[in-house]
Motif scaffolding. Structure first.
Motif, short mmCIF file in Angstrom:
data_model
loop_
_atom_site.label_atom_id
_atom_site.label_comp_id
_atom_site.label_asym_id
_atom_site.label_seq_id
_atom_site.Cartn_x
_atom_site.Cartn_y
_atom_site.Cartn_z
N MET A 8 11.51 5.90 2.95
CA MET A 8 12.03 6.85 3.94
C MET A 8 13.16 6.26 4.76
N ARG A 9 13.32 4.95 4.77
CA ARG A 9 14.44 4.32 5.47
C ARG A 9 15.78 4.74 4.87
N TYR A 10 15.74 5.20 3.62
CA TYR A 10 16.96 5.58 2.92
C TYR A 10 17.19 7.09 2.93
N ASN A 11 16.50 7.79 3.85
CA ASN A 11 16.69 9.23 4.07
C ASN A 11 16.50 10.06 2.79
N VAL A 12 15.51 9.70 2.00
CA VAL A 12 15.20 10.50 0.83
C VAL A 12 14.32 11.68 1.26
N GLY A 13 14.18 12.66 0.39
CA GLY A 13 13.42 13.85 0.74
C GLY A 13 11.93 13.56 0.91
N LYS A 14 11.25 14.46 1.62
CA LYS A 14 9.82 14.28 1.87
C LYS A 14 8.97 14.40 0.61
N GLU A 15 9.58 14.93 -0.46
CA GLU A 15 8.82 15.05 -1.71
C GLU A 15 8.44 13.70 -2.28
N ILE A 16 9.08 12.66 -1.78
CA ILE A 16 8.75 11.31 -2.24
C ILE A 16 7.30 10.97 -1.94
N LYS A 17 6.74 11.61 -0.90
CA LYS A 17 5.36 11.34 -0.52
C LYS A 17 4.36 11.83 -1.55
N ARG A 18 4.81 12.74 -2.42
CA ARG A 18 3.90 13.29 -3.43
C ARG A 18 3.74 12.34 -4.63
N LEU A 19 4.60 11.37 -4.72
CA LEU A 19 4.53 10.44 -5.84
C LEU A 19 3.27 9.57 -5.75
N THR A 20 2.77 9.20 -6.89
CA THR A 20 1.62 8.29 -6.91
C THR A 20 2.08 6.88 -6.53
N ARG A 21 1.12 6.03 -6.29
CA ARG A 21 1.45 4.66 -5.90
C ARG A 21 2.21 3.95 -7.03
N ALA A 22 1.80 4.17 -8.27
CA ALA A 22 2.48 3.54 -9.40
C ALA A 22 3.91 4.04 -9.52
N GLN A 23 4.13 5.34 -9.28
CA GLN A 23 5.48 5.89 -9.33
C GLN A 23 6.35 5.31 -8.20
N LEU A 24 5.74 5.09 -7.05
CA LEU A 24 6.48 4.50 -5.94
C LEU A 24 6.84 3.05 -6.23
N TRP A 52 0.84 -1.18 0.00
CA TRP A 52 0.00 0.00 0.00
C TRP A 52 0.89 1.25 0.00
N LYS A 53 0.32 2.41 -0.25
CA LYS A 53 1.14 3.61 -0.40
C LYS A 53 1.91 3.95 0.87
N ASP A 54 1.24 3.87 2.03
CA ASP A 54 1.96 4.21 3.28
C ASP A 54 3.10 3.23 3.53
#
Length: 341
Positions: free
Chosen positions: A287-303, A278-280
């Protein structure tokens, strides 16, 4: 960006589709021919009776003889058309007639025939050399199996075998690749094991497509099949799939016999595996890899694409198993968790 590709249709699938279509055309044409032949015979019979009652006895007899002579080719064509369909089409719709034909005439090494016993149809099978090795060369009279009975037997055996292992979960009808297919039973512990059921009452029409989808995500896969499908199933599945045969004896007891043990899948697709999340869950993993918070804006398919390209496969596999075990929002009838402590 990596995109999940739909299952491609190979030549075998195309040839199987064409063969099935031709079989259906031949099947219905044979029935139409048989119906017309019988219908016209009754019309001629009525006409002959009328002639006979009017005193034209010789003409009536000639008419019946002539009609009988012309009806024979039509009956033979209809019969052979149905015979070809029954031998070529593996569909459930033709099983009963096909088994009757096998019983009447075919006694080869792979013959199947039905015998009626205690109000149920039972299957008797002359096994080939490979099957004799597993069944000790004996012939067994069994009743036709169904999905529900096999599912219950497999579930009970998995609980008995893995019931004392912590963190083991059984999921029924688990969606794979966003619902492209559903595996009948999934066992999730230190790996993901898939169990697909094909009882004697099922058809194998969807199996080629299911094979391609299941191969993307499961570490091991076992197919449990009824004896009537054993030979065809063995030719369809990959060599690393396990095979079990389900039989139902006259007493109603379901017996599962292992024909081949499963081996590890060396071609798991990371994108398809990420589709379980799931998206969360995807965000938490990234987020375990200390990427920026902008990653949360990606769609599920992009994730899914990001995870499949940047997370090591073994880590992704372990994380997917962890998430499946932790979820609380399963359908009540879809899962049983064993020893969650």
């Amino acid at each position: 960006m990596k995109v999940s590709k739909p299952a491609m249709v190979d030549r075998k699938d195309t040839w199987r589709f064409i063969t099935k279509a031709l079989c259906r055309i031949l099947w219905y044409s044979s029935w139409v021919l048989l119906f017309l032949d019988v219908f016209t015979f009754f019309l001629v019979l009525i006409a002959a009776v009328l002639l006979f009652t009017q005193g034209f006895k010789i003409e009536a007899i000639r008419l019946i003889k002539l009609r009988g002579f012309f009806s024979l080719p039509g009956l033979l064509i209809a019969f052979w058309g149905m015979l070809i369909c029954c031998l070529a089409d593996p569909g459930k719709r033709l099983n009963s007639l096909r088994h009757m034909i096998f019983r009447l005439g075919r006694r080869g090494a792979d013959s199947l025939w039905l015998s009626k016993k205690r109000g149920h149809f039972s299957i008797e099978m002359s096994y080939n050399t490979t099957e004799k090795e597993h069944f000790a060369g004996t012939e067994k009279a069994i009743m036709v199996t169904n999905d529900r009975e096999i599912r219950q037997e497999i579930s009970d055996s998995l609980i008995k075998k893995y019931g004392k292992e912590p963190g083991t979960m059984i999921v029924h009808e688990l969606k794979v690749c966003q619902g492209e297919a559903r595996i009948d039973i999934a066992l999730v512990n230190g790996a993901m094991h898939g169990y697909e059921i094909k009882s004697d009452r099922d058809t194998l029409e969807r199996l080629p497509g299911q094979i391609k989808i299941y191969n993307r995500v499961f570490d091991t896969i076992t197919i449990i099949t009824g004896i009537s499908h054993l030979k065809e199933v063995a030719t369809l599945i990959p060599p690393w799939w396990g095979i079990k045969v389900a039989s139902c004896e006259a007493s109603g007891k379901i017996t599962i016999t292992e024909i081949r043990q499963p081996e590890s899948n060396a071609n798991i697709d990371a994108f398809s595996l990420a589709q379980f999340l799931w998206k969360d869950e995807l965000v938490d993993l990234v987020m375990r890899y200390n990427v920026g918070k902008e990653i949360k804006r990606l769609t599920r398919a992009q994730l899914w694409a990001y995870v499949s390209e940047n997370i090591p496969l073994e880590e992704l596999k372990a994380y997917v198993r962890e998430c499946l075990k932790k979820r609380q929002a399963w359908r009540p009838d879809a899962q049983r968790t064993l020893n969650d402590d």
